[in-house]
Design an enzyme around this catalytic site. Sequence first.
Site: not given
Ligand code: CA2
Length: 141
Positions: A10-11, A18, A23, A77, A98, A100, A107
Amino acid sequence: MGNVLLLNGPNLNRLGKREPDIYGDTTLEDIEQRVRQQLAASSWGMDSKQSNHEGDLIDWIHQAEDSYDGIIFNPGAYTHTSIAIRDAISSVTVPVIEVHISNVHQRESFRHVSMLAPVCAGQIVGLGVKGYELAASYFIS
Ligand code: CA2
């Protein structure tokens, strides 16, 4: 040679659009292209899928059993919450790495726990989008 499934949760379709401070500014399409090229240089194939829905990710993990030699997976997430995805990974023999992008340990405390890491082959955290390429290296080496 082999085949890898690049799976994003997701996301992650919002990458590069963003929160570049957390990221970076690379898009998911850029990542897919880089990893595909990297694998192709070693005659490996790659498919890429992204979903914001837990059930899609579970279905694709099940289907990967017969079609892929490895999965590079950023579960977003769901990492921190999903017993269902953990069970899906446990139900297949294909190795899952996995990944990240951010260093989840720097965090919020709710990001410090992975429900999935114990059933994955390995985990790459906090090395930015390069983490995906490092995971691909594991499979082709
Ligand atoms: O650090 C990572 O790759 C995460 O998997 C990213 C997830 C977060 O919930 C994990 O804790 C760590 C969130 C992905 C959201 O990605 C976005 C990208 C651009 C703008 C907003 C969110």
